[in-house]
Design a protein around this motif. Structure first.
Motif, short mmCIF file in Angstrom:
data_model
loop_
_atom_site.label_atom_id
_atom_site.label_comp_id
_atom_site.label_asym_id
_atom_site.label_seq_id
_atom_site.Cartn_x
_atom_site.Cartn_y
_atom_site.Cartn_z
N MET A 134 0.84 -1.21 0.00
CA MET A 134 0.00 0.00 0.00
C MET A 134 0.87 1.25 0.00
O MET A 134 0.53 2.26 -0.62
N HIS A 135 1.99 1.17 0.71
CA HIS A 135 2.92 2.30 0.69
C HIS A 135 3.47 2.51 -0.72
O HIS A 135 3.56 3.63 -1.20
N ASP A 136 3.81 1.39 -1.38
CA ASP A 136 4.36 1.46 -2.74
C ASP A 136 3.41 2.15 -3.71
O ASP A 136 3.85 2.81 -4.64
N VAL A 137 2.12 1.93 -3.54
CA VAL A 137 1.18 2.53 -4.48
C VAL A 137 0.75 3.92 -4.04
O VAL A 137 -0.21 4.48 -4.55
N GLY A 138 1.45 4.47 -3.05
CA GLY A 138 1.23 5.86 -2.68
C GLY A 138 0.05 6.10 -1.77
O GLY A 138 -0.58 7.15 -1.84
N ILE A 139 -0.25 5.14 -0.91
CA ILE A 139 -1.33 5.39 0.05
C ILE A 139 -0.71 5.86 1.35
O ILE A 139 0.15 5.18 1.94
N ALA A 140 -1.14 7.05 1.79
CA ALA A 140 -0.57 7.61 3.00
C ALA A 140 -1.10 6.84 4.22
O ALA A 140 -2.24 6.41 4.23
N ASP A 141 -0.26 6.67 5.21
CA ASP A 141 -0.63 6.03 6.46
C ASP A 141 -1.21 4.63 6.27
O ASP A 141 -2.31 4.33 6.70
N PRO A 142 -0.47 3.75 5.59
CA PRO A 142 -1.02 2.42 5.30
C PRO A 142 -1.32 1.61 6.56
O PRO A 142 -2.24 0.80 6.56
N GLY A 143 -0.59 1.87 7.65
CA GLY A 143 -0.81 1.11 8.88
C GLY A 143 -2.22 1.26 9.38
O GLY A 143 -2.79 0.35 9.99
N LYS A 144 -2.83 2.40 9.12
CA LYS A 144 -4.19 2.65 9.57
C LYS A 144 -5.18 2.27 8.48
O LYS A 144 -6.26 1.76 8.75
N ARG A 145 -4.79 2.54 7.24
CA ARG A 145 -5.70 2.34 6.12
C ARG A 145 -5.97 0.87 5.83
O ARG A 145 -6.96 0.56 5.19
N VAL A 146 -5.10 -0.05 6.31
CA VAL A 146 -5.37 -1.47 6.04
C VAL A 146 -6.67 -1.91 6.69
O VAL A 146 -7.30 -2.85 6.24
N HIS A 147 -7.09 -1.22 7.76
CA HIS A 147 -8.30 -1.65 8.45
C HIS A 147 -9.55 -0.93 7.95
O HIS A 147 -10.61 -1.00 8.55
N GLU A 148 -9.42 -0.21 6.84
CA GLU A 148 -10.54 0.52 6.26
C GLU A 148 -11.40 -0.41 5.40
O GLU A 148 -10.88 -1.31 4.75
N TYR A 149 -12.70 -0.15 5.37
CA TYR A 149 -13.57 -0.87 4.43
C TYR A 149 -13.57 -0.13 3.10
O TYR A 149 -13.43 1.10 3.08
N PRO A 150 -13.76 -0.86 1.98
CA PRO A 150 -13.66 -0.21 0.67
C PRO A 150 -14.61 0.98 0.50
O PRO A 150 -14.26 1.93 -0.19
N HIS A 151 -15.80 0.92 1.12
CA HIS A 151 -16.76 2.01 0.86
C HIS A 151 -16.29 3.34 1.43
O HIS A 151 -16.87 4.37 1.14
#
Lengths: 340, 369
Positions: free
Chosen positions: B138-155
Motif C-alpha cells: 500500500m505504501h508502494d502505491v502511494g497510500i498515506a498512512d497504510p498502517g491505519k488504512r489497512v483496516h478501512e472498508y472499501p466504501h
C-alpha cells in the motif's frame, strides 16, 4: 508543466484524503447496521423484549422448572382463576407468582407453563431456522454460482416444493415423523429427546419445507454477485471455488439470511400453535399452542385465563420480532439508506 | 534476442449464445517481452477484454470456451494446465486489475484482509507478516498512512484509492505480468494520470510486463512500447508505439487517430468513423471493416466494374473492391516490424505471414508530459 502535475498529485496521495478519512474510526457494515437499530427507541425496546424471551427460555433448562410445570396446586386438581395469593395445604397463605395467571384443568400453574412455552417456541424457531436457512443458503449458493445443470436441478426442486401448499406439507411431514416416533415409544427417552421435548417432528417438518424462499432470494443475489468485478478479481488472484463461495459471496448475502430468519421466526411461532390446534403439536411438554388447544372448550365455561396468557405471550413475541425484522431489513438493505 | 514472457498464438475464443456461436476473439497472436508494455486498443466490443480474460482462463464457461490456439507463459501452455495448476498461475505469475474500482473490492472485508488473502494464497507467511507485506504494497502505491488504512472498508475510500488498493493487491505477489483492463476508464482525469504514472513507476522498479487494455489513444501514446489494434475480434495492426503513431497503415487505425482532437488544430467538428462495431453474431463477410472503410470506397472508384461489389448499409449504398467484401485479410508483416491486415496496402499480398513480436522499448519516457 512537471511542477503543475506534481501539485495536482499531492492532495490525493497525502493530506486531504488522509484527513477526511481519519476523522472517524473505521466502522464495519455490521457496526453501522447495529447503530441504526439501537438508535430508534421502538426497535431498541423490541430488542430487549426478544432478549428477555431468550433469557427465560434459557432459564427453563434449570431443574426448578421441571417440578413446577407439573405440580397440581389446587386441592381438586382443577381450574382456578388468577389470584395474587395462594393458600397452601398446610393453611398458610403467601404471595404466589404461580397463581397469578390462574390454574389449568389439572390444577397446574399457568404462569410457569407459559414461561416454559417460551422454550418450546424458541427451540422450534432456532432449530427449524437453522435447518431451513442452511438448506436454502447452500442450494441457493450452488444454483446461482455454478449455473448449468446444477441450477436447473435446484430450480426444479424448489419449484416443485413450492408448488405444494406449504401448510399441507408441514402437516403431512409432522404427522409422519410423529407416528414414526411413537412406534419407538417403548424405549427410554434419549438425552436429545429430553432436551427437544417432542418438538423434533415440528422442527424437521418446518426445516425441510421452508427453505424455498431463502433459496430463491440467494440464488438471485448470487447471480448478480457472481459477475461483479470483485468475484472475478478473487478468481484472478487464484482463489478456488470454495473460498470464493464462502468467503466472498456468502458474506455478501448475509443480510438476506438475517432478514429471512427474523421474519421466519414469527411464522414458526405461529405454525406451532396451528399444529398444536390440529393435534400435531408438542405432546410431552407445555407449549403455547397446546395450552390454547387444551383450554379452547373450557372457554365457554368462562375459563379465559389460560388462552389469554398463551395468546398474549405469542402476541408480544411476534410483535417484537416483526418490528425487529423490519428494522433489520431497513438497516441492512443499502437501497433504503437515506430514504428513512 | 530475449525470450518473450507471454506469447499468444492464434487464440480463438467462442461463446454459445441463443443466436448461435459467436467468436469475440479470432486468431489473435502477439508476444510480450519482460519489462515491456503492450497496449491493445479498439472500440468497445472488439474483443479486448475477452482476450485478457482468456489469458487467465477467466471467461465464464459455459457459455465461453477457447476454440483454438495457445497461450504460452515462458513457453508453458496455460490452456493445457489443470484448474489447480492454473490457480497457482493466477495472482502469482499473472495478476489483473479491472476497469471498475468501485466494484472490484469486496464490500464486506477490509482492504487489508483482501490483500492479505492474496498474499497468503501464494506465499507461506504468517498473518502478521502478510499484513506487513500488505502495508508495504500500500505504501508502494502511494497510500498515506497504510498502517491505519489497512483496516478501512472499501466504501470509505475514493475511486482512485480503491484502484491503488487493487494495484497493491495485484502486485503483492510480484507477478511477472500485470493485465490492466481499462484501469483508468472509470476514474477522473487527474486521477487517471496519477494511476498511469504509478504503473510506470512500479514497472520500472519491479521490471514486470504490462498488458494494457484501453480505448484511449492518449493512454497508449504515454505508456505503451508496442501496440496492437483490435477490430471485430481480430488484430488488425501491430507495431511499435512510434511507428503506429507516425504512420498508421490500416484504415481503421487512421480513423481512430482522426477521431481524436488535436491541440492547436482548429476544426469545426471531429471526424468520426461511420457506423458502429458489427455485432459478433452478424459479422460482415470478407474484411469486417469494409462497410465502414473510407479507403475501400475510394479504391472502388478506380477499379473496373467487374471487380467491384455494391454494399448496402443503413442510409447508404456504395461500391467497394470485391476482395474486401469477399476475402478476410490476415495480419501480414507489411513493413519491417509493422503488421497490418488490409488488402489495400500496396505490398500486402506479398508480405510475409509472421507472428507479431517486437522486443521494443519506447525511447521517449513520458514523464515530462
Amino acid at each position: 508543466m512537471t511542477e503543475f502535475s506534481d501539485q495536482i498529485i499531492l492532495p490525493e496521495q497525502g493530506q486531504s484524503a488522509g484527513v477526511a478519512v481519519s476523522l472517524e474510526s473505521p466502522r464495519s457494515l455490521g457496526g453501522e447496521a447495529w447503530r441504526r437499530i439501537v438508535r430508534k427507541p421502538a426497535t431498541f425496546i423490541c430488542l430487549i423484549v426478544v432478549a428477555a424471551y431468550v433469557c427465560v427460555s434459557l432459564l427453563t433448562f434449570t431443574p426448578i422448572f421441571d417440578k413446577r410445570i407439573e405440580e397440581p396446586l389446587s386441592a381438586d386438581k382443577s381450574y382456578a382463576p388468577p389470584a395474587l395469593h395462594h393458600t397452601w395445604p398446610d393453611g398458610t397463605t403467601t404471595l404466589a407468582p404461580a397463581c397469578w395467571f390462574g390454574l389449568d384443568f389439572e390444577g397446574r400453574s399457568v404462569f410457569w407453563r407459559v414461561l416454559y412455552g417460551t422454550r418450546t417456541a424458541l427451540l422450534i424457531t432456532v432449530f427449524a431456522s437453522a435447518i431451513s436457512l442452511s438448506i436454502g443458503a447452500a442450494l441457493g449458493l450452488l444454483a446461482g454460482y455454478f449455473g448449468g445443470w446444477i441450477d436447473d436441478l435446484i430450480t426444479w426442486l424448489f419449484s416443485t416444493v413450492s408448488s405444494i401448499p406449504w401448510l399441507l406439507m408441514v402437516i403431512a411431514l409432522a404427522w409422519v415423523i410423529q407416528n414414526n416416533q411413537s412406534l419407538n415409544a417403548g424405549a427410554a427417552p434419549s438425552r436429545l429427546e429430553v432436551i427437544f421435548g417432542g418438538t423434533t417432528s415440528i422442527i424437521l417438518a418446518l426445516g425441510f419445507t421452508d427453505w424455498v424462499g431463502l433459496c430463491r432470494l440467494i440464488r438471485g443475489e448470487v447471480l448478480r454477485l457472481r459477475d461483479l468485478d470483485f468475484v472475478v478479481a478473487a478468481r484472478a488472484i487464484g482463489l478456488g471455488h470454495g473460498r470464493i463461495l464462502f468467503r466472498h459471496i456468502l458474506p455478501n448475502t448475509f443480510h438476506l439470511v438475517i432478514i429471512t430468519f427474523s421474519l421466519g421466526a414469527v411464522s414458526y411461532v405461529q405454525v406451532e400453535v396451528i399444529l398444536a390446534f390440529l393435534g400435531l403439536g408438542v405432546t410431552s411438554k407445555p407449549s403455547w399452542g397446546r395450552m390454547i388447544d387444551d383450554s379452547k372448550l373450557e372457554l365457554l365455561r368462562g375459563v379465559w385465563w389460560e388462552v389469554t396468557a398463551a395468546t398474549v405471550a405469542i402476541f408480544i413475541l411476534c410483535l417484537a420480532l416483526n418490528i425487529l425484522g423490519d428494522a433489520l431489513r431497513d438497516a441492512l438493505d443499502p437501497k433504503l439508506h437515506g430514504a428513512r | 534476442m530475449a525470450k518473450p514472457l507471454l506469447e499468444l498464438r492464434n487464440l480463438t475464443v467462442g461463446f454459445d449464445t441463443n443466436r448461435g456461436e459467436i467468436r469475440p476473439v479470432q486468431n489473435v497472436s502477439f508476444s510480450i517481452f519482460p519489462g515491456q508494455t503492450l497496449a491493445i486498443v479498439g472500440e468497445s466490443g472488439c474483443g479486448k477484454s475477452v482476450t485478457a480474460l482468456s489469458i487467465l482462463r477467466l471467461i465464464p464457461s459455459p457459455p465461453g470456451k477457447v476454440l483454438g490456439g495457445q497461450v504460452l507463459l515462458e513457453g508453458r501452455d496455460l490452456l493445457g494446465l489443470s484448474e489447480r495448476e492454473m490457480r497457482a498461475v493466477r495472482g502469482k505469475d499473472i495478476a489483473m486489475i479491472f476497469q471498475e474500482p468501485m466494484t472490484s473490492l469486496n464490500p464486506v472485508f477490509t482492504v487489508g484482509e483482501q490483500i492479505v488473502e492474496a498474499v497468503r494464497l501464494h506465499q507461506h507467511v504468517s498473518v502478521k507478516q502478510a499484513y506487513q507485506i500488505a502495508e508495504e504494497a500500500m505504501h508502494d502505491v502511494g497510500i498515506a498512512d497504510p498502517g491505519k488504512r489497512v483496516h478501512e472498508y472499501p466504501h470509505r475510500l475514493s475511486g482512485g484509492m480503491r484502484q491503488r488498493i487493487m494495484i497493491a493487491m495485484a502486485l503483492s505477489c510480484q507477478p511477472k505480468l500485470l493485465i490492466a483492463d481499462e484501469p483508468t476508464t472509470a476514474l477522473d482525469v487527474t486521477i487517471q494520470s496519477q494511476i498511469l504514472e504509478l504503473l510506470r513507476k512500479l514497472q520500472r522498479e519491479k521490471g514486470m510486463s504490462i498488458l494494457l487494455i484501453t480505448h484511449d489513444l492518449g493512454v497508449v501514446a504515454e505508456n505503451a512500447d508496442t501496440v496492437g489494434v483490435m477490430y471485430a475480434s481480430r488484430l488488425t495492426e501491430f507495431a511499435t508505439v512510434e511507428d503506429l503513431f507516425d504512420h498508421p497503415l490500416h484504415p481503421y487505425t487512421e480513423g481512430l487517430f482522426r477521431s481524436v482532437p488535436k491541440l492547436g488544430q482548429r476544426s469545426e467538428r471531429l471526424v468520426t468513423i461511420p457506423g458502429a462495431v458489427p455485432n459478433p453474431a452478424r459479422f460482415p463477410s470478407g474484411c469486417k471493416f469494409h462497410p465502414r472503410c473510407p479507403r475501400a470506397r475510394q479504391a472502388a472508384s478506380g477499379t473496373p466494374a467487374q471487380n467491384v461489389v455494391q454494399v448496402q448499409v443503413p442510409g447508404e449504398k456504395f461500391a467497394v473492391p470485391a476482395t474486401c467484401a469477399r476475402d478476410e485479410p490476415v495480419l501480414r508483416e507489411v513493413a519491417v516490424g509493422h503488421w497490418a491486415a488490409c488488402h489495400l496496402i500496396d505490398s500486402f499480398a506479398a508480405a510475409p505471414l509472421t507472428t507479431p513480436s517486437l522486443e521494443h522499448r519506447r525511447t521517449v519516457i513520458a514523464e515530462a508530459i
